[in-house]
Design a protein around this motif. Structure first.
Motif, short mmCIF file in Angstrom:
data_model
loop_
_atom_site.label_atom_id
_atom_site.label_comp_id
_atom_site.label_asym_id
_atom_site.label_seq_id
_atom_site.Cartn_x
_atom_site.Cartn_y
_atom_site.Cartn_z
N UNK A 128 0.84 -1.21 0.00
CA UNK A 128 0.00 0.00 0.00
C UNK A 128 0.87 1.25 0.00
N UNK A 326 -8.65 -4.67 -7.34
CA UNK A 326 -7.92 -4.87 -6.10
C UNK A 326 -8.20 -3.72 -5.15
N UNK A 327 -8.55 -4.02 -3.95
CA UNK A 327 -8.62 -2.98 -2.94
C UNK A 327 -8.52 -3.61 -1.55
N UNK A 328 -7.29 -3.73 -1.04
CA UNK A 328 -7.12 -4.30 0.30
C UNK A 328 -8.00 -3.55 1.30
N UNK A 329 -8.58 -4.29 2.22
CA UNK A 329 -9.60 -3.73 3.09
C UNK A 329 -10.95 -4.29 2.64
N UNK A 330 -11.04 -4.53 1.34
CA UNK A 330 -12.22 -5.19 0.78
C UNK A 330 -11.84 -6.57 0.23
N UNK B 96 -19.80 -1.29 1.70
CA UNK B 96 -18.71 -0.42 1.25
C UNK B 96 -19.06 0.39 0.00
N UNK B 116 -14.61 2.97 2.58
CA UNK B 116 -14.48 3.59 1.25
C UNK B 116 -15.70 4.43 0.88
N UNK B 141 -6.36 3.38 -4.03
CA UNK B 141 -4.97 2.94 -3.83
C UNK B 141 -4.04 3.49 -4.90
#
Ligand code: SF4
Ligand SMILES: [Zn+2]
Lengths: 441, 266, 571
Positions: A128, A326-330, B96, B116, B141
């Motif tokens: 990140x 991609x989205x870390x946290x999700x 989200x 988010x 990101x």
């Protein structure tokens, strides 16, 4: 006659040492002796030829017992369940070669699922930070040949990377560093007095979880605001901050090696992010580089392979089939497991059973669970299906990426005796999925 | 303004991606056409009509379309993704990405909103009557262009990464926030009416943070320069003004260095 | 035996001198032949333009820095069109990324543009296995990669002592070790200096410790290259890239080639290929006085027939810069403050990566854009001047059709110029507005296939429609006798071929991927007597300075995919 194989890679830590000597039995089935390697590396080679190794896939039966099945049956079972699942997750790759990681990408793209690696629970925050701020780094040989200032920040190689200090950082005599340790200044930043701190010239005992503030303080000094420094920052006195900042700014070549002390405390990626900012600042006045102390010998691999495949190093959502997200946290494995967001789990080359939080494991356990791993571990024991495979670096060679992203070519040392390697197994699963998709279409 | 009411009739087994629920995509469509819009649950592509029943009618344009979402949709993501106009009212909690990449219009969430919320928002207004979690109005990101316009108001509390890499617009958190407010920001305003644990304005180039409660661990990179009277969300308070992050690069305007500001209620 | 015949197209093939005449092209077993039997499958190219498959002489598509660029830019994969990348899956694998496409998108996209062979411009030798893993995963297009030598300790030491023979022997050894194709040199000496935070800003600025100048490195590499008689020449990215006023350094650099003659059996004529010349052709002494020196530079290039160049045209996109010129990228991040990656590679090279937004409303960007096009329009011998964007540095290769449009149409150039906020400044600082030259299709064929193939020493295999060449062919929906008046249609025609044929297999039809045959790794295999001195030096450096064992350094044969060797014998 026993055979000696030289220049063998060690399949344990992120140092990925490639100078191991292994002596194997005449028939190529037994490891007799291992030299140049840490104790834990030796264990892996010895385990490779242990009589207790599982050599057949095992499927859980209605009565809870495990029954040996053939590879063909295991491939069919896995492909069918992947095909049926709405959102399967494949996670692991702490001990898989890049060829296997590339095949895994093919499987999960074909299946339309989630793909993630162990970085998600160790150096994911470093990714990140790299996304947000870049990565001014170098190969380990640059450190060996040039570095006169070494910082270990939140990392403890004396335990986690046993030969790091001797091969790469503090002790080696390189081209411009012929005096070795004598001409190097070693700084350790860690709340604990570690074995690494023990060999340091300076140890900064930063307040646990407040590294970010200390980085900010260093940046103030480098950017000309030393006068505005508070007397103490994160338990470190101003004089010590000024002293260390001075050493950093006067380095000919400096490197910061950071570890889980930064990635696992509050703010996670921001701790690395500001470390990168400091590295950028220092390059205005000196030469500085920074490097993540990646844990396993090829845990850098999946990030590399999946970046060229999909453009993202981890936490991949391939469910859309046309494009990756991609989205870390999700899309990160632990988050998805905690939210009960996946309906099939493949644990490969790691032990999610031991490393994931208990509620996450409980959620995953409700759904089909496959473990692909050479050994018995907690994950394999709670699986519906355990498929044993070759140990990379022992029964099969392949490309691995060292912690500095340098590819190292690992060698096979013993005969796999019928075991499939990850790449072959996964490609067979993908071939079968291709057939199922074609039938379904 | 016309209204489409969508009422939950079936919970998804996993989570459902409701990126089609926007005034832009509903506008000018019949209820049957709206019910036919896609929604992903993992790799399965459903239709909105598989989960909701639809009443009312949509307007000719997004601006003339209001969507009311009834039923418990806390396992549904991406309401209002990239919407440009019109309104969405969600009468429960939502998952989200509410209002992600939103450009205009208005979203109200009666319950909590997950992570988010309003990321990379460019304009419009989001109100969450409950709590939000992490990454409110932050950047996607790797992007250095975070929230650039619009207003996000969270009536409850929020987590970390509020307005990361923000360049414009306003975020108001009426409760407490955890850490990382306006990190890497290059503009924009964040108001925290409660307390913050720390790391307000770290690596901030420019921007304004207002904190009405306390900052438990202030960053060393901010120094107090004045005490000022300032208006903040309709009320005037006395603030201690801090400038920083002194560790970060700074721009100049007409020869003068521009700092980020923290206004901490005196 | 598979046979194919392409009938009635307007054929442009500079290698065999066909200038748009209607002709049939016959294919048998993947090669171009004089004729085929009546059973051959036929493609009707009536009203279409037929060229050899495109050849990209300089692009960054595989390897560690390209990949770190992909990794560090998730936002490069964000919404573009209705889905990411704007492309729905057509091949076996998904296509991701805009400025730095995934390997699959790279292969598919080049094929859609009608390209079938590309040359990766910078391979750090230590990272060669990585490059080859990516080549394996790039569909359709053949790829070669050039290892970088301009900051390599072996070369710096040999060349300082004027040991050309030893240097050549080391180069031959390294080409085999990395399965590389030729000699790349990036910011000679400057990247080694960057390992100490410094740079070499002109060709006489000595390299710290090694006590050699960039000029000596360049001349030494030319001599080594011609000693070996490699298919390609020295491929050079000179010092002082990207800075106002750098054109004098560029001229100094090009003049180093004076007196050298190409010695090889491959038909190559140049001794230096100077890449992305656009970045090296600036006047002025600040960003305020920045201007184009395209005329000055091309006046020299036009006269010097032992030099080839590629343009490095700015495409006016948001992109990702990446180069082995480490100090340049560090300089760039200090200007635009965006994220910055750097990787210094032990004993060999370095690299840097910074995203960059070429905003057409910035006057400097407008001038860069004009400079690149001017270089092409001032050129006299199009067989020595090639179209590139230094992908992805000045823009992604997927914009080649746009560059072609600008070069072929003054109307298109003026329309773009007109849309710039800094138009007046751009006009004042460049000649572009007054240049009405419009290139023709034959010239475009020289600049995109025949020329680069000859400069790479491979025109018997690539970039040619002569019998014996690989049957790599692009058919564009463009009526050569009635070119459209709307320049956008030119761009469109070059964006998606009607057909792309790779070694006799139709891989693209109607702009869509229809087959993905395996590609080749092209490399240069030098056979020469063993040089014991050099072998000793190599052993010593590995024992003392490298962190990888010598035995694990050379790419294992089974980590090279479908290799195709160009053989060179040195007596
Ligand atoms: S340092 Fe790590 S890789 Fe090297 S031998 Fe020890 S365990 Fe193996
Ligand atoms: Zn280049």
């Amino acid at each position: 006659m026993p055979k000696v194989i030289e220049n063998v890679g060690c399949p344990y830590c992120g140092c990925s040492c490639d100078d191991v000597r292994v002596t194997v039995s005449d028939d190529g089935k037994k490891v007799l002796e291992v030299e140049n390697v840490c104790a834990i590396g030796t264990e892996i080679f010895k385990h490779g030829s242990s009589d207790h190794r599982i050599r057949k896939p095992r499927l859980r039966q209605p009565d809870g017992s495990m029954k040996d099945i053939t590879y063909e049956e295991a491939i069919e079972w896995t492909a069918q369940h992947l095909y049926k699942a709405k959102k399967p997750l494949m996670y692991g790759f702490g001990s898989t070669n890049c060829e296997g990681q590339a095949a895994a990408a093919r499987v999960m793209e074909t299946a339309g699922g989630m793909l993630d690696n162990c970085a998600t629970i160790c150096h994911g925050p470093s990714f990140l930070a790299i996304f947000d701020n870049g990565y001014p780094t170098c190969t380990l040989g640059e450190v060996k040949n040039r570095a006169d200032v070494i910082v270990y920040w939140g990392s403890n190689p004396a335990h986690a990377h046993p030969r790091h200090m001797s091969r790469y950082s503090i002790f080696p005599r390189g081209f411009f560093t012929g005096k070795g340790q004598k001409k190097r200044t070693v700084i350790v930043v860690d709340p604990r007095y570690t074995d690494t701190a023990n060999v340091a010239d300076i140890h900064l005992r930063v307040k646990q979880g407040h590294d970010y503030e200390l980085f900010d303080a260093f940046r103030m000094v480098v950017n000309g605001h030393a006068d505005d420094l508070p007397d103490v920052v994160a338990d470190v006195p101003k004089e010590q901050i000024l002293e260390v900042a001075e050493i950093m700014a006067n380095a000919r070549f400096g490197t910061t090696f950071f570890g889980m002390g930064l990635t696992h405390s509050d703010g996670r990626n921001h701790n690395i992010d500001i470390a990168i900012s400091l590295t950028r600042d220092l390059n205005k006045v000196a030469k500085w580089t920074i490097m993540a102390m990646r844990g396993h010998y090829n845990i850098a691999g999946p990030g590399v392979v999946w970046s060229w495949t999909f453009g993202f190093p981890y936490c991949l959502d391939l469910t859309k089939k046309n494009y990756a997200h991609m989205n870390p946290g999700e899309t990160s494995s632990v988050d998805m497991a905690m939210r009960d967001e996946v309906d099939m789990f493949i644990n490969i080359g790691t032990d999610a059973g031991a490393h994931f939080p208990i509620p996450a494991v409980q959620h995953l356990k409700k759904h089909p669970w496959v473990t692909i791993d050479p050994s018995i571990n907690m994950a394999s024991e709670i699986s519906d299906l355990h498929i044993p495979v070759c140990i990379c670096g022992v029964d099969v060679g392949g490309v691995v990426y060292r912690m500095d992203n340098v590819p190292i070519q690992f060698r096979q040392v013993i005969d796999p005796q019928g075991l499939l390697d990850d790449e072959t197994l996964l490609n067979k699963i993908a071939d079968r999925l291709d057939e199922l998709n074609a039938q379904g279409a | 303004m016309e209204t489409v009411t969508m009422t939950l009739v079936q919970h998804p087994e996993l989570y459902l991606e409701c990126y089609s629920v926007t005034p832009d995509l509903f506008a000018g469509k019949s209820l049957a056409e709206i019910a036919d819009l896609p929604a992903h649950e993992g790799k399965i592509v459903w239709k909105l009509g598989d989960f909701f029943k639809f009443d009312g009618k949509s307007g000719a344009t997004a601006a003339e379309t209001r969507i009311i979402v009834n039923g418990d949709v806390h396992k549904m993501k991406r309401f209002g993704q990239q919407m440009t106009a019109g309104e969405i009212l969600i009468n429960s909690a939502a998952d989200m990405y509410v209002g992600c990449w939103m450009r205009g219009g208005k979203i109200t969430v009666k319950g909590n909103a997950d992570a988010f919320l309003g990321i990379a928002m460019e304009g419009g207004e989001i109100t969450v009557e409950g709590d939000a979690t992490n990454h409110v109005g932050s950047a996607y990101r790797g992007d250095w262009r975070g929230m650039s316009g619009g207003l996000i108001r969270v009536k409850g509390k929020a987590g970390n990464d509020i307005g990361t890499a923000m360049t414009g617009g306003t975020i108001i958190i009426e409760g407490d926030a955890f850490i990382h407010v306006l990190t890497h920001a290059d503009g924009g305003t964040v108001i925290i009416k409660g307390d913050v644990e720390g790391r307000v304005g770290g690596q901030m180039v420019k921007g304004d943070a207002y904190v009405l409660g306390k900052i438990l661990y202030p960053l060393p990179g901010f120094k107090k320069v004045a005490t000022v009277e300032k208006e903040c969300d309709g009320q005037t308070y006395t603030f201690d003004q801090y400038i920083g992050d002194l560790g970060e690069r700074k721009g100049k305007k007409k020869g003068e260095v521009i700092y980020g500001n923290i206004y901490l209620k005196a | 035996m598979s046979e194919l015949i392409i009938k009635n197209g307007y054929v442009f093939d500079p290698i065999s001198g066909i200038k748009g005449d209607k002709a049939d092209i016959a294919i048998k077993d993947g090669k171009i032949v004089d004729k085929v039997s009546a059973k051959a499958k036929s493609i009707d190219a009536n009203g279409k333009t037929v060229m050899a498959g495109g050849v990209d002489i300089h692009t960054h598509v595989v390897g560690p820095k390209v990949n770190l660029g992909r990794e560090m830019r998730p936002e490069d994969k964000l919404f573009r069109g209705s889905v990411r990348g704007g492309i729905v899956k057509q091949g076996k694998r998904m296509e991701m990324g805009f400025s730095i496409p995934s390997t699959w998108k790279t292969g598919y996209s080049y094929a859609r543009l009608g390209y079938t062979y590309v040359n990766e411009a910078a391979m750090p030798p230590l990272m060669a296995p990585h490059v080859h893993e990516e080549i394996r995963d790039t569909p359709i297009i053949d790829i070669s990669a050039m290892p970088v030598f301009g900051n390599n300790w072996f070369c710096l030491e040999y060349l300082k002592n004027k040991e050309i023979e030893n240097n050549a022997a080391y180069i031959a050894w390294l080409l085999k070790a990395t399965y590389g194709v030729g000699i790349k040199c990036v910011n000679p000496g400057g990247t080694e200096a960057w390992a100490w935070g410094e740079n070499c800003v002109n060709i006489h600025d000595p390299v710290p410790y090694f006590d050699i100048t960039p000029a000596e490195i360049i001349k030494g590499l030319i001599e080594s290259n011609e000693y070996l008689g490699l298919p390609h020449s020295l491929h050079l990215h000179g010092n002082n890239l990207g800075n106002p006023g750098n054109y004098t350094d560029t001229l100094d650099t090009l003049k180093l080639a004076e007196g050298y003659k190409a010695k090889n059996k491959f038909g190559r004529t140049q001794v230096i290929h100077n890449t992305h010349l656009q970045f090296h052709s600036y006047k002025g002494n600040s960003w305020g006085t920045f201007g184009s020196a395209a005329k000055e530079v091309m006046d020299y290039v036009n006269k010097a027939d032992n030099i080839t160049i590629d343009l490095g045209c700015v495409t006016l996109d948001e992109t990702t810069t990446m180069t082995a010129d480490g100090p340049f990228e560090h300089h760039l991040q200090s200007l635009n403050h965006l994220k910055w990656a750097n990787c210094d590679v032990e004993l060999e090279t370095g690299s840097g990566i910074v995203p960059f937004v070429y905003d057409k409303d910035s006057a400097v960007v407008g001038i860069q854009w004009a400079t690149g096009l001017e270089l092409g329009l001032y050129a006299k011998d199009m067989m020595r001047v090639f179209i590139t964007t230094d992908h992805p540095n000045a823009g992604p290769f997927t914009r080649y059709p746009r560059i072609i449009k600008w070069l072929m149409s003054n109307k298109a150039r003026l329309a773009t110029l007109d849309s710039m906020k800094g138009k007046a400044k751009v006009i004042a600082a460049t000649d572009l507005a007054s240049m009405d030259r419009e290139l023709n299709l034959y010239e475009i064929a020289m600049m995109t296939r025949a020329g680069p193939a000859r400069a790479l020493g491979m025109s018997n295999m690539y970039g040619s429609l002569a019998a014996g060449a690989d049957a790599n062919i692009a058919i564009y929906d463009l009526d050569a006798k009635k070119l459209p008046t709307d320049p956008e249609l030119i761009e469109e025609a070059f964006s998606k071929t009607a057909y792309t044929i790779k070694e006799g297999v139709i891989v693209v039809q109607g702009g869509e991927i229809v087959a993905e045959p395996p590609n080749h790794t092209v490399w240069t295999k030098v056979t020469m007597p063993e040089n014991t001195q050099v072998m000793r030096d190599i052993k010593e450096k590995f024992t003392k300075s490298y962190t990888v064992n010598l035995e694990n350094y050379a790419v294992f044969d089974d980590h090279v995919y479908r290799p195709r060797a160009i053989e060179v014998d040195v007596a």
